[in-house]
Structure formats: structure tokens, C-alpha cells
Design a protein around this motif. Structure first.
Motif, mmCIF file in Angstrom:
data_model
loop_
_atom_site.group_PDB
_atom_site.id
_atom_site.type_symbol
_atom_site.label_atom_id
_atom_site.label_comp_id
_atom_site.label_asym_id
_atom_site.label_seq_id
_atom_site.Cartn_x
_atom_site.Cartn_y
_atom_site.Cartn_z
ATOM 1 N N SER A 81 -1.399 -6.689 1.291
ATOM 2 C CA SER A 81 -0.829 -5.805 2.311
ATOM 3 C C SER A 81 -0.451 -6.662 3.514
ATOM 4 C CB SER A 81 -1.845 -4.737 2.723
ATOM 5 O OG SER A 81 -1.319 -3.962 3.788
ATOM 6 N N SER A 82 0.447 -6.105 4.332
ATOM 7 C CA SER A 82 0.849 -6.810 5.555
ATOM 8 C C SER A 82 -0.066 -6.461 6.721
ATOM 9 C CB SER A 82 2.286 -6.423 5.910
ATOM 10 O OG SER A 82 2.364 -5.018 6.071
ATOM 11 N N LYS A 119 -4.758 -1.611 6.879
ATOM 12 C CA LYS A 119 -4.582 -1.094 5.515
ATOM 13 C C LYS A 119 -5.479 -1.839 4.533
ATOM 14 C CE LYS A 119 0.198 0.483 6.173
ATOM 15 N NZ LYS A 119 1.579 0.384 5.676
ATOM 16 N N ILE A 174 10.644 -0.794 -15.712
ATOM 17 C CA ILE A 174 10.030 0.549 -15.824
ATOM 18 C C ILE A 174 10.832 1.527 -14.985
ATOM 19 C CG2 ILE A 174 7.980 1.906 -15.160
ATOM 20 C CD1 ILE A 174 6.385 -0.621 -16.053
ATOM 21 N N VAL A 195 10.185 5.241 -14.226
ATOM 22 C CA VAL A 195 9.315 6.421 -14.242
ATOM 23 C C VAL A 195 8.776 6.623 -15.664
ATOM 24 C CG1 VAL A 195 8.967 8.712 -13.238
ATOM 25 C CG2 VAL A 195 10.832 7.298 -12.404
ATOM 26 N N THR A 204 0.822 -1.214 0.000
ATOM 27 C CA THR A 204 0.000 0.000 0.000
ATOM 28 C C THR A 204 0.859 1.267 0.000
ATOM 29 O OG1 THR A 204 -0.110 -0.134 2.397
ATOM 30 C CG2 THR A 204 -1.948 -1.103 1.176
ATOM 31 N N TYR A 249 -0.451 -10.612 3.008
ATOM 32 C CA TYR A 249 0.689 -11.447 2.609
ATOM 33 C C TYR A 249 1.508 -11.931 3.798
ATOM 34 C CZ TYR A 249 3.627 -7.132 2.763
ATOM 35 O OH TYR A 249 4.283 -5.976 3.136
HETATM 36 N N1 LIG Z 1 11.265 1.931 -11.269
HETATM 37 C C1 LIG Z 1 10.710 3.087 -10.986
HETATM 38 O O1 LIG Z 1 10.591 3.962 -11.817
HETATM 39 C C2 LIG Z 1 10.179 3.288 -9.608
HETATM 40 C C3 LIG Z 1 9.342 4.374 -9.332
HETATM 41 C C4 LIG Z 1 8.781 4.478 -8.064
HETATM 42 C C5 LIG Z 1 9.089 3.526 -7.101
HETATM 43 N N2 LIG Z 1 9.948 2.523 -7.400
HETATM 44 C C6 LIG Z 1 10.244 1.487 -6.422
HETATM 45 O O2 LIG Z 1 9.029 0.828 -6.120
HETATM 46 C C7 LIG Z 1 9.028 0.425 -4.768
HETATM 47 C C8 LIG Z 1 7.836 1.032 -4.056
HETATM 48 O O3 LIG Z 1 8.006 2.422 -4.018
HETATM 49 P P1 LIG Z 1 7.022 3.333 -3.179
HETATM 50 O O4 LIG Z 1 7.575 4.733 -3.266
HETATM 51 O O5 LIG Z 1 5.625 3.054 -3.563
HETATM 52 O O6 LIG Z 1 7.330 2.752 -1.723
HETATM 53 P P2 LIG Z 1 6.577 2.939 -0.360
HETATM 54 O O7 LIG Z 1 5.569 4.021 -0.455
HETATM 55 O O8 LIG Z 1 7.622 3.041 0.692
HETATM 56 O O9 LIG Z 1 5.811 1.537 -0.211
HETATM 57 C C9 LIG Z 1 6.194 0.630 0.754
HETATM 58 C C10 LIG Z 1 5.106 -0.412 0.910
HETATM 59 O O10 LIG Z 1 5.403 -1.541 0.114
HETATM 60 C C11 LIG Z 1 4.841 -2.677 0.727
HETATM 61 N N3 LIG Z 1 5.791 -3.795 0.809
HETATM 62 C C12 LIG Z 1 6.968 -3.852 1.435
HETATM 63 N N4 LIG Z 1 7.467 -5.094 1.367
HETATM 64 C C13 LIG Z 1 6.567 -5.826 0.679
HETATM 65 C C14 LIG Z 1 6.468 -7.195 0.312
HETATM 66 N N5 LIG Z 1 7.420 -8.064 0.621
HETATM 67 N N6 LIG Z 1 5.379 -7.597 -0.376
HETATM 68 C C15 LIG Z 1 4.411 -6.732 -0.703
HETATM 69 N N7 LIG Z 1 4.432 -5.422 -0.366
HETATM 70 C C16 LIG Z 1 5.507 -5.003 0.310
HETATM 71 C C17 LIG Z 1 4.392 -2.299 2.119
HETATM 72 O O11 LIG Z 1 2.956 -2.226 2.086
HETATM 73 P P3 LIG Z 1 2.066 -2.760 3.318
HETATM 74 O O12 LIG Z 1 2.459 -1.884 4.464
HETATM 75 O O13 LIG Z 1 0.678 -2.590 2.862
HETATM 76 O O14 LIG Z 1 2.447 -4.193 3.543
HETATM 77 C C18 LIG Z 1 5.018 -0.935 2.314
HETATM 78 O O15 LIG Z 1 4.253 -0.097 3.130
HETATM 79 C C19 LIG Z 1 10.393 0.870 -4.197
HETATM 80 O O16 LIG Z 1 11.310 -0.194 -4.313
HETATM 81 C C20 LIG Z 1 10.794 1.997 -5.118
HETATM 82 O O17 LIG Z 1 12.176 2.195 -5.169
HETATM 83 C C21 LIG Z 1 10.498 2.393 -8.630
#
Ligand SMILES: NC(=O)c1ccc[n+]([C@@H]2O[C@H](COP(=O)([O-])OP(=O)(O)OC[C@H]3O[C@@H](n4cnc5c(N)ncnc54)[C@H](OP(=O)(O)O)[C@@H]3O)[C@@H](O)[C@H]2O)c1
Length: 334
Positions: free
Chosen positions: A191-192, A196, A281, A283, A169, A211
Motif C-alpha cells: 500500500s502507499s 492503510k 481475467i 470478472v 487496498t 510501495y
Molecule cells: N479484469 C477485471 O475483471 C477487473 C475487475 C475489477 C477491477 N479491475 C481493475 O483492477 C484495478 C483495481 O480495481 P479496484 O476496483 O479494486 O480499484 P480501486 O478500488 O480504485 O483500488 C485503487 C487502489 O489501488 C492501489 N494502487 C494504485 N496504484 C498502485 C500502484 N502503483 N501499486 C500498487 N497499488 C496501487 C491503491 O491502493 P493504496 O491506496 O493502498 O496504495 C488504490 O487505492 C483497476 O484497474 C480495475 O479496472 C479489473
């Protein structure tokens, strides 16, 4: 002006709030008074781990921000004083595929970012804020929203009636849920946290799985899709979740490979056997940002902000992201 700066590899608490000379826009550049900056997991990683990322000191963090144009440089035709704008994650990525040169112009990474009172950006490195959004809401769009949109729409080509799997989430996944809702796409979310999960249901998630209590959650996804698997997965978990995501995705389905939240090793065999399209991907371009904003404006979509912090308390926002109690986005208000 005041700006936060990464000045060492000391992590969040070593982030320095320093004075810098007010920047001046050169030819083709625009001076923006930043009014809000949102935080992405990548910004946290950059602050905590600047050395392997070759981040020079001092470096202003954060890719995302929204604010007002307060001055334009010589030759600028696209913007005028008073326009409300968001910065683009990659400065100068207009359209088409990313290139190594574009990758070298990432705000808050290879170049200074948005956690400052003023920034100078290229005139083609900005988009107009959707008119119905506050600065705080608009500041959530440049990275998380655009990445979710690219995974679903630009690359995933997801269609109404299809089923999409969303993990957790955080910022990317909550935007992905909102976009799926407006496109008529069925969602299976994980979600954990039961709290949420209740919020996901309120937002219209069709199916939700904890999960933590269902560590083999991919089996539940298969049950919920009649054994077939989802059409598309927005993969934010990384190596620790990818094999399960592959198992949960249908034969010839697609996975947008976005996140690096977990570590581990991945056996690629089932990508081949299931003929899954695995799309990295990073951005998205300004053109896709503008397409997304058109949809956001048309549907009056409001980003989900978990918490907003004052500029003086910006370090707390990064601590909150590390604690992972948030749902959606964390924002700093200037
Ligand atoms: N490639 C790109 O262009 C790009 C762009 C944006 C973000 N990203 C990457 O995408 C990821 C998410 O970014 P964000 O900014 O959305 O992060 P965020 O807001 O910090 O999201 C973290 C959430 O991910 C969930 N999570 C953590 N471990 C997990 C697991 N093992 N299984 C399922 N869900 C899990 C948790 O949700 P719950 O608390 O609900 O469990 C946690 O609260 C990061 O690694 C970031 O670097 C990449």
C-alpha cells in the motif's frame, strides 16, 4: 424512475440524474428494485473516458448492484417477487470460458448498468444474495469480489500454505486478502499509506510493504519468501507494476492480470525465463459467482465498505474513488 446517465465525455460532474420510464420485464426477464450499487474503478474509467470505450449516450453506469425482485416476466422460473438478488457483471455468462458475445453484455458498459432505481435483467443474469449480507454489502460482490475469487481460486488454484502477493487496498485486493485468510493462504500486501497498512495488519495480512517508501518493493517480497518469490500474484496495477510483480513471483508461479491502474511498458522476457503463467481475467461467470457466494455464506464473510453515499450524492462516490483514499469498497445506497 430516476437513473444516473452518462450523457457526454464531461466526466463525473457531467453525470446526469434523469427521469426514465419505469422498465417492464419481458419474457425471461426480471424487474429488480435496486437498493445499493457499488463502484468499481472500471465504472469511474467509463464515466471519465466513454469515447474510446464506444459508450453510447445516454448510458446508465455501474456493473454492480443488489436489490429486490419486484416483478417477473413470462416464463421466469428461477425467481419470484421478494427474492433478494445481485446482478451479474456479464448478463448471460453461465459457466465456462468468456466469449465475444458475452463480452458484449457488460452492465454499465455495453448495456445499461445498475445506478438506477429499477433495472430489468435476464433471469439467468442474477444470483441470490448471501443471506447474512445487507444490500450495501451484497452490492460489492459482482465485480471486485468475483474477480479476486477467479484470480485466486478458479484460475490461480491457490492452496493453503501458499503465498500470494496483493497490490494496494482497493476493492479487488481487499477481497483477495479476505479470501486468502479464509483459505489459509499467506499474504504479502502493498500500500502507499501507513494508515492503510495498519488496517491490512488488523485484517491479518502476514506481511505488508509501503510501495512508496520501498519503490523496489519486489526485492522485499523476495526477501520475505527466502528469495523464491510468491506462488501467485493478484495484479491490479497494470503496466506500471507488472515487471515488479513478475520479479516477485516464483519460477512457474502464476499472475492473475486484472488491473490497469498504472501505465508504462513491460519487458516480457522474465515471463518466459521464469515460465510464469500469466492469466488475463475478466470478472467471472454466474456459476463461479454462486461458488464464491457459497464460500462467503459458509464463512460469514463481510465485505469491507469504506464509505456509503446516498443516491443523490453518487457523484461524490466517484470523486472519492478518483482520490483513492478508500480502503475496500465505495457504495451508493438507494
Ligand atoms: N479484469 C477485471 O475483471 C477487473 C475487475 C475489477 C477491477 N479491475 C481493475 O483492477 C484495478 C483495481 O480495481 P479496484 O476496483 O479494486 O480499484 P480501486 O478500488 O480504485 O483500488 C485503487 C487502489 O489501488 C492501489 N494502487 C494504485 N496504484 C498502485 C500502484 N502503483 N501499486 C500498487 N497499488 C496501487 C491503491 O491502493 P493504496 O491506496 O493502498 O496504495 C488504490 O487505492 C483497476 O484497474 C480495475 O479496472 C479489473
Amino acid at each position: 424512475m430516476k437513473a444516473y446517465e452518462i450523457v457526454s465525455d464531461g466526466g463525473i460532474d457531467a453525470l446526469a440524474l434523469n427521469e426514465r420510464p419505469d422498465p417492464k420485464p419481458g419474457p425471461g426477464e426480471v424487474l429488480v428494485r435496486v437498493r445499493a450499487s457499488s463502484i468499481n474503478y472500471r465504472d469511474l474509467s467509463t464515466i471519465e473516458d466513454p469515447v474510446p470505450r464506444n459508450i453510447p449516450y445516454p448510458r446508465i453506469p455501474n456493473s454492480d448492484g443488489a436489490g429486490d425482485v419486484v416483478e417477473v416476466g413470462a416464463g421466469v422460473t428461477r425467481w419470484k417477487t421478494g427474492d433478494k438478488v445481485c446482478g451479474c457483471f456479464f448478463q448471460g455468462w453461465q459457466d465456462g470460458d468468456i466469449t465475444p458475445e458475452i463480452m458484449g453484455r457488460a452492465l454499465g458498459g455495453t448495456v445499461d448498468g445498475m445506478l438506477a432505481e429499477y433495472v430489468v435483467l435476464r433471469e439467468d443474469g442474477l444470483v441470490a444474495m448471501p443471506a447474512h449480507l445487507s444490500y450495501e454489502e451484497a452490492a460489492t460482490l459482482p465485480c471486485a469480489a468475483l474477480t479476486a475469487w477467479v484470480s485466486l481460486v478458479e484460475k490461480g488454484k491457490v492452496k493453503a500454505g501458499e503465498t500470494v502477493l496483493l497490490l494496494g487496498t482497493g476493492g479487488v485486493s481487499v477481497f483477495a486478502l479476505q479470501f486468502c485468510k479464509l483459505m489459509g493462504v499467506r499474504t504479502i500486501c502493498t500500500s502507499s499509506s501507513d494508515e492503510k497498512i495498519a488496517r491490512l495488519k488488523q485484517m491479518g495480512a502476514d506481511e505488508v510493504i509501503n510501495y512508496r517508501t520501498h519503490p523496489e518493493w519486489q526485492e522485499r517480497v523476495l526477501d520475505l519468501t527466502g528469495g523464491r518469490g510468491v506462488d501467485h500474484t493478484v495484479e491490479v496495477g497494470g503496466a506500471g507494476t507488472l515487471e515488479r510483480s513478475i520479479a516477485a513471483t516464483r519460477v512457474t508461479g502464476s499472475i492473475g492480470l486484472i488491473g490497469v491502474l498504472t501505465g508504462g511498458t513491460v519487458n516480457p522476457v522474465m515471463i518466459m525465463r521464469k515460465s510464469i503463467r500469466l492469466q488475463g481475467i475478466y470478472v467471472g461467470s454466474r456459476r463461479v459467482f454462486e461458488d464464491m457466494n457459497a464460500a462467503i455464506s459458509q464463512h460469514g464473510l463481510k465485505p469491507v465498505i469504506s464509505e456509503t453515499y446516498d443516491f443523490a450524492d453518487a457523484r461524490q462516490a466517484f470523486h472519492a474513488m478518483r482520490a483513492a483514499g478508500h480502503f475496500g469498497k465505495l457504495v451508493v445506497r438507494l
